[in-house]
Design a protein around this motif. Sequence first.
Motif, PDB file in Angstrom:
ATOM      1  N   LYS A   1       8.029  14.749   1.403  1.00 54.98           N
ATOM      2  CA  LYS A   1       8.978  14.347   0.372  1.00 54.98           C
ATOM      3  C   LYS A   1      10.083  15.378   0.200  1.00 54.98           C
ATOM      4  CE  LYS A   1       8.975  12.630  -4.262  1.00 54.98           C
ATOM      5  NZ  LYS A   1       8.280  12.563  -5.521  1.00 54.98           N
ATOM      6  N   SER A   2      11.284  14.887   0.100  1.00 60.13           N
ATOM      7  CA  SER A   2      12.404  15.744  -0.267  1.00 60.13           C
ATOM      8  C   SER A   2      13.182  14.984  -1.329  1.00 60.13           C
ATOM      9  CB  SER A   2      13.282  16.008   0.950  1.00 60.13           C
ATOM     10  OG  SER A   2      14.037  14.863   1.268  1.00 60.13           O
ATOM     11  N   THR A   3      14.292  15.536  -1.800  1.00 60.30           N
ATOM     12  CA  THR A   3      15.035  14.807  -2.827  1.00 60.30           C
ATOM     13  C   THR A   3      15.682  13.557  -2.252  1.00 60.30           C
ATOM     14  OG1 THR A   3      16.881  16.270  -2.411  1.00 60.30           O
ATOM     15  CG2 THR A   3      15.529  16.766  -4.325  1.00 60.30           C
ATOM     16  N   GLU A   4      15.831  13.495  -0.936  1.00 61.67           N
ATOM     17  CA  GLU A   4      16.527  12.346  -0.359  1.00 61.67           C
ATOM     18  C   GLU A   4      15.632  11.373   0.390  1.00 61.67           C
ATOM     19  OE1 GLU A   4      19.971  13.463   1.854  1.00 61.67           O
ATOM     20  OE2 GLU A   4      20.883  14.487   0.141  1.00 61.67           O
ATOM     21  N   ARG A   5      14.404  11.751   0.627  1.00 60.89           N
ATOM     22  CA  ARG A   5      13.534  10.780   1.297  1.00 60.89           C
ATOM     23  C   ARG A   5      12.072  11.101   1.021  1.00 60.89           C
ATOM     24  NH1 ARG A   5      16.523  13.319   4.802  1.00 60.89           N
ATOM     25  NH2 ARG A   5      17.680  11.436   5.294  1.00 60.89           N
ATOM     26  N   VAL A   6      11.236  10.098   1.229  1.00 59.19           N
ATOM     27  CA  VAL A   6       9.804  10.311   1.042  1.00 59.19           C
ATOM     28  C   VAL A   6       9.058  10.338   2.376  1.00 59.19           C
ATOM     29  CG1 VAL A   6       9.745   9.390  -1.286  1.00 59.19           C
ATOM     30  CG2 VAL A   6       9.398   7.852   0.646  1.00 59.19           C
ATOM     31  N   ILE A   7       9.722   9.862   3.440  1.00 58.08           N
ATOM     32  CA  ILE A   7       9.125  10.017   4.761  1.00 58.08           C
ATOM     33  C   ILE A   7      10.196  10.502   5.732  1.00 58.08           C
ATOM     34  CG2 ILE A   7       7.260   8.326   4.592  1.00 58.08           C
ATOM     35  CD1 ILE A   7       8.978   6.236   5.809  1.00 58.08           C
TER      36      ILE A   7
ATOM     37  N   MET B   1      -0.731   5.537   1.565  1.00 60.66           N
ATOM     38  CA  MET B   1       0.583   5.484   2.212  1.00 60.66           C
ATOM     39  C   MET B   1       0.446   5.608   3.725  1.00 60.66           C
ATOM     40  SD  MET B   1       3.123   7.595  -0.285  1.00 60.66           S
ATOM     41  CE  MET B   1       2.056   8.710  -1.158  1.00 60.66           C
TER      42      MET B   1
ATOM     43  N   ILE C   1       5.724   9.304  12.288  1.00 57.19           N
ATOM     44  CA  ILE C   1       6.109   9.369  10.872  1.00 57.19           C
ATOM     45  C   ILE C   1       5.358  10.461  10.132  1.00 57.19           C
ATOM     46  CG2 ILE C   1       6.326   8.037   8.737  1.00 57.19           C
ATOM     47  CD1 ILE C   1       6.480   5.567  10.278  1.00 57.19           C
TER      48      ILE C   1
ATOM     49  N   GLY D   1      12.331   5.627   4.159  1.00 58.47           N
ATOM     50  CA  GLY D   1      12.008   5.734   2.733  1.00 58.47           C
ATOM     51  C   GLY D   1      13.042   6.630   2.086  1.00 58.47           C
ATOM     52  N   MET D   2      14.155   6.031   1.691  1.00 61.16           N
ATOM     53  CA  MET D   2      15.310   6.815   1.246  1.00 61.16           C
ATOM     54  C   MET D   2      15.389   6.848  -0.273  1.00 61.16           C
ATOM     55  SD  MET D   2      19.218   6.071   2.287  1.00 61.16           S
ATOM     56  CE  MET D   2      19.900   7.413   3.204  1.00 61.16           C
ATOM     57  N   VAL D   3      15.615   8.028  -0.817  1.00 58.85           N
ATOM     58  CA  VAL D   3      15.772   8.159  -2.263  1.00 58.85           C
ATOM     59  C   VAL D   3      17.267   8.264  -2.567  1.00 58.85           C
ATOM     60  CG1 VAL D   3      15.220   9.491  -4.318  1.00 58.85           C
ATOM     61  CG2 VAL D   3      13.560   9.348  -2.445  1.00 58.85           C
TER      62      VAL D   3
ATOM     63  N   ARG E   1       7.835   4.752  15.537  1.00 61.14           N
ATOM     64  CA  ARG E   1       8.263   6.109  15.207  1.00 61.14           C
ATOM     65  C   ARG E   1       7.037   6.979  14.952  1.00 61.14           C
ATOM     66  NH1 ARG E   1      13.867   6.747  15.280  1.00 61.14           N
ATOM     67  NH2 ARG E   1      13.796   8.205  13.532  1.00 61.14           N
TER      68      ARG E   1
ATOM     69  N   ALA F   1       0.842  -1.209   0.000  1.00 60.10           N
ATOM     70  CA  ALA F   1       0.000   0.000   0.000  1.00 60.10           C
ATOM     71  C   ALA F   1       0.865   1.242   0.000  1.00 60.10           C
ATOM     72  CB  ALA F   1      -0.929   0.004   1.208  1.00 60.10           C
ATOM     73  N   PHE F   2       1.902   1.217   0.800  1.00 62.51           N
ATOM     74  CA  PHE F   2       2.785   2.388   0.850  1.00 62.51           C
ATOM     75  C   PHE F   2       3.477   2.581  -0.491  1.00 62.51           C
ATOM     76  CE2 PHE F   2       6.700   4.624   1.351  1.00 62.51           C
ATOM     77  CZ  PHE F   2       6.319   5.716   2.100  1.00 62.51           C
TER      78      PHE F   2
ATOM     79  N   LEU G   1       1.426   2.895   6.674  1.00 67.14           N
ATOM     80  CA  LEU G   1       2.332   3.190   7.794  1.00 67.14           C
ATOM     81  C   LEU G   1       1.657   2.927   9.141  1.00 67.14           C
ATOM     82  CD1 LEU G   1       3.937   6.471   6.385  1.00 67.14           C
ATOM     83  CD2 LEU G   1       5.011   4.225   6.564  1.00 67.14           C
TER      84      LEU G   1
ATOM     85  N   PHE H   1      -0.718  16.207  -0.051  1.00 67.96           N
ATOM     86  CA  PHE H   1       0.384  15.248  -0.153  1.00 67.96           C
ATOM     87  C   PHE H   1       0.946  14.863   1.211  1.00 67.96           C
ATOM     88  CE2 PHE H   1       1.086  17.489  -4.376  1.00 67.96           C
ATOM     89  CZ  PHE H   1       0.574  16.447  -5.133  1.00 67.96           C
TER      90      PHE H   1
ATOM     91  N   LEU I   1       4.729  11.921   6.161  1.00 71.71           N
ATOM     92  CA  LEU I   1       4.956  11.865   4.724  1.00 71.71           C
ATOM     93  C   LEU I   1       5.396  13.259   4.340  1.00 71.71           C
ATOM     94  CD1 LEU I   1       1.810  10.159   3.172  1.00 71.71           C
ATOM     95  CD2 LEU I   1       4.015   9.126   3.658  1.00 71.71           C
TER      96      LEU I   1
END
Lengths: 637, 611
Positions: B413-419, B386, B409, A429-431, B407, A395-396, B390, B147, B411
């Motif tokens: 978003k940045s360029t390095e993570r979504v959470i 999402m 948490i 959730g690492m990009v 944790r 789902a995530f 979680l 978002f 949501l």
Amino acid sequence: MNSSDAPAASSPAEANHRATVAHDMTSNTAQEQQLPGQHITADEIALYDRQIRLWGVKAQEQIRTANILLVSIKALASEVAKNLVLAGIGSLTIVDPEHVTEDDLGAQFFVTEDDVGKNRAEAAAPRIRKLNPRVAVHTHNIPLTTQPPSFFSSYQLVIACDLPFATLCAIDAAARLAGTPFYAGGAHGMYGFVFADLGAAHDFVIERDRPNVATRVGTREGPTRTIVHVASKKDGDKVKEVVTKRETYCALLLANAAPLPEAWRRNRRKLRTVTPLLTCLRALWEFEKVTTGPAGVENGLGMGAINPSAPTPTTATTTTSTAAAADPANPTTQQPAFHLSGRHPSPLSPPDLQLFTRLATTKHSELLLPAETLRSAFLRSFLQNLDAELAPVTAFLGGQLAQEAINVLGHREQPIQNLLCFDGEESVGMVVQLSPFVGEDGAGGAVAGSIDVGMDGMGAGGTGKDVGMGFGIGPGMGAGAGPVGMGTGIPGLAMDMAGGGPAAPMAGGMDVGMQNVGADMGGVDMHNMPVSGVGGMGMDMNMGAGMGVGTGIPGMAAGDPDMQTAVQNMDPTGVEGMNAGFGAGPMGAGAGAGVDALGLAPGMENAASAVGEVASATGMEGQSVETGAEVLPNPGT
Amino acid sequence: MGRDRFARQSLGSLYEHIKQARVLMVGAGGIGCELVKNLVLTGFGDIHVVDLDTIDLSNLNRQFLFRHEHIKMPKSIVARESVLKFNPTVHIEAYHANIKDTRFNIDWFRSFNLVFNALDNLDARRHVNRMCLAADVPLIESGTTGFNGQVQVIKKGQTECYDCNMKETPKSFPVCTIRSTPSQPIHCIVWAKSYLFTEVFGISEEDSPELDNSEDSENREEINKLRQEAKALKRIRESLGSSEFPRMVFNKVFKEDVYRLRGMEDMWKSREAPEPLDYDTISGLTTKIEPTISHNDQVVWSLEENFFVFCNSIQRLSSRLEALKSNHSGDTPVLSFDKDDEDALDFVASSANLRSQIFGIDTRSKFDIKQMAGNIIPAIATTNAMTAGLCVLQAFKVMRNSLDKARMIFLAKSTERVITSEPLRLPNPDCAVCSVTQSRLIVDTSRATLNDLVHDLLRLELGYGDEFSVNNNLGPIYDPDLEDNLAKSFNDLGIVDTSFLTVIDEDDVEPRVNLVFSVANKSIPETSKPIALPEKLDIARKPKQRSQPFPLQLGNGTNDTNGGRKRRASEASFDTEPIKKRGRLDISHPQNPDDVIVLDDTEGGTIVIDD
């Protein structure tokens, strides 16, 4: 035209249902009439109210006309399908050659017990349609790699989930050639990933409060992102800045070989935060590759799930897709045992564990990650979760992937660049940006290996005008600089016309160990465009891809259309030759497979004859097939 | 092999607990649909779903368990039916009810292993928070807006509770800004909705509980004038139904009142003076307007178009009110504003735009005005999916008894993570809800009086002094200056099963921490006291030095391009600038379940309330 659509409808009743849906869509209420100056109807605005308030009518317009191809539908893809259909895309085409199993019922909510044994896409489709009758949902179980690139170019987005790495790469390559953005996703119990390849240039708009220092066009925000347009907009008493940015993406194959960003590599603290999931994904993909050996079997299209614990592939049914396509009335004949040659480690097999651990250790150190961040507990947990489907995780990931897709269609928001690693245990959730592109200093990025500068024998000599960085992919994955020739093609022949760094001949390396089958990447080169006058890396990424399928089945090889343009700029005389394609190397030597090059550039007229000529020219048992034969109907219809 | 193969593979022994688990989910809307799907697929054995709402068209873009044919049906019931197909082996109980209903008492809450909040309003969230604290059941709280989304684990005594930090209250505007000196579109929209609409069709201003027209020395004169204006408008209302009615209303509010305002020269020294409009002048220009213009909600209407919609909608509303009157005896019927009532929205949109025109403010499309007038929060399927995913992942940690791995948490978003996530925080020692002594209070509510509590139990049994107060959810029912209620019974005071009472010790020396009673109604024989504690209470004293508010623990990665938490945090602080207490219009309508409130907690993670 729609013969290949026919197998999807398992019964006439279902076909009727679709017709009914189409009817419903045109005869709703009075408000269904389009209002002046807009395509979207008042009813749609009412239905999509809460999302239009987020992304605006313009983006919704783009979403509603989008045709999306979804390859393989398991739990993650079910989530993606749900989210996209709810959002109101134009059409969803689902391709899946597999059957519903008991295991699928765990996290796949579009199938029920009664569907066990049915084609997975066909079983899911009716329930997906019900979510939103405005969206056309099609199913196909046509082998993808036999489709001409025009098949992919009729979609605005291609999404492939839970497939072997080689298959993902092949689909990515084909989508890239067609100029269609591509997403891949995969779920393994508590873990998963999303990968984006949105092509050489994906533009998106962000709105923000105007900063004190005006944003300048041309500003580079890292190795892959540039600001291409800046405008301002009044929002009440505030002035907003509307910035268009451009991201440059690379193919999955390259991402899998690319190092971490330089800024990360120089920062030990940063490296310590990198999730070991990245390492494990690379190790898993490597495992698939190395377990593909002589025992591996051609699977017809590289589609299908990996059998987690059964290394023995079933009979090597060489049902060619040509034959299958000729028998649309009987879809089952189209379903050879889709065991891909590669497999996944079994947590119960000590040799598997040993091999996987070794691969993971290698990948971890290749990424320059500190040894202490790869713990055995994590490896165990990862292996324990392999190929499992867990609803909260899918789902995530499915939410994330679908939102990415929606944003890409609407050209809004920064997409991921380029690999998202999700760890549901650690809530991470690492990009990670894995890209061969380097920063402005032009250094780095090279992976040790051989220098592969080579052209297929068909190429005519180079003029030496263009000096570029060749990033060839051979057995050792090499990158190197070399003087590269400007080719002049012979009209009408499928040629390897590497305009910049030429593609390396492909046998072995990218042939992912599948003998006759698989995804072959022709290579990548980044032009050092002379216009820049300095040694900066050009933004142009070209790629050739070759895919050979089975005996005598046409493969594809082509260059990125961008490359054609680049070449055109430099040497107009080469145009026609360039159109004939680029980057096909002979592969699968000795196995009797022919690689046929198909020109993919727009305007290519004589592809079929080119195929034949190359095949004969190389003396292989190539057999050309009319490319029009298996063109799928336009998904919008 | 089979349906539970992967759950067993991934979750190991936890899966057995999940199969046995009895969980409550409050809310079956945006997050709820996704959540119950995840719970059912994961194999939670006994799932109870409570929701009082029914299905609306605008839900269908994200609440995937509902379809067009389900509109107007109860969410909880339809959700249950849809989701049972996903896994027929689990048991689901659906309640089409308000979670504040007395049948959902502490004992009932105590019967669950875990509670999930999937709610859209502050009031219900707070209620469930309190119930879970009182029943000592872990709670997974969640919310989304656009978002952004957020998940928080709440466990009595071990983590922060929902009320450990302040929630932002809905925005309000000074009356004079709304009535005399608007400067933004929202001011004109509030005027159209909360003043003009209610004066013409609803309960007039004087009777409306939402309006606080209290005056101070600075605005007394102006407030008086405004009152006279409202009275004059009320007289015009008597002509409702006549063909002259639109003209009378128009010229009153867009011409005469504006002339009067213009006359107050001091007001327009630093602002541009308003330009009145005249009915007869504009009406000559409207011949070419398409009658369907009001359907076109995406474009910004011209002056003439607004005029046309104004006259048209006022007639539509008038006829509705006339029709109501003719089949109605007793009280005069009234209309109340509802953002989904096209006539009312047309009236508010056109009136707001006409007023904006007068004051030189940008006009807006009907679509935009609906959002502002109805406090609509954007909501999408993906964010809910999402967030709900979680929630269940956090539930695993709670069920494994590893709260240390859970944790908070976001949501984001940045360029390095979504959470982004952060460790759960300890309870705020100053929290009036969780940092208290909690006890059940067994009461025979028909017999027990407030005096039984105040005198017999608190003073004699627990040793309270003279200075303390007893409060219900509305405020004090007893303090040293408020003794009128002492003789009244609990029933008369409206204190029933599941009510909460808070005893606040106001002793100068070493006051006790707040004592929160959750009332359990039992019939007690006449021979015994009608009020009793189930067990002996030990009430701590408040710490001498009140501790500082919690330090902010922002996630460390906000190398973002779209605005992550840090930016929102700073924006949030702008929203919480001190507000004056008096003379404000409150634009929220808590009685309307469609109205949604956005809250920013102290560190800026937005909790939102999806409808």
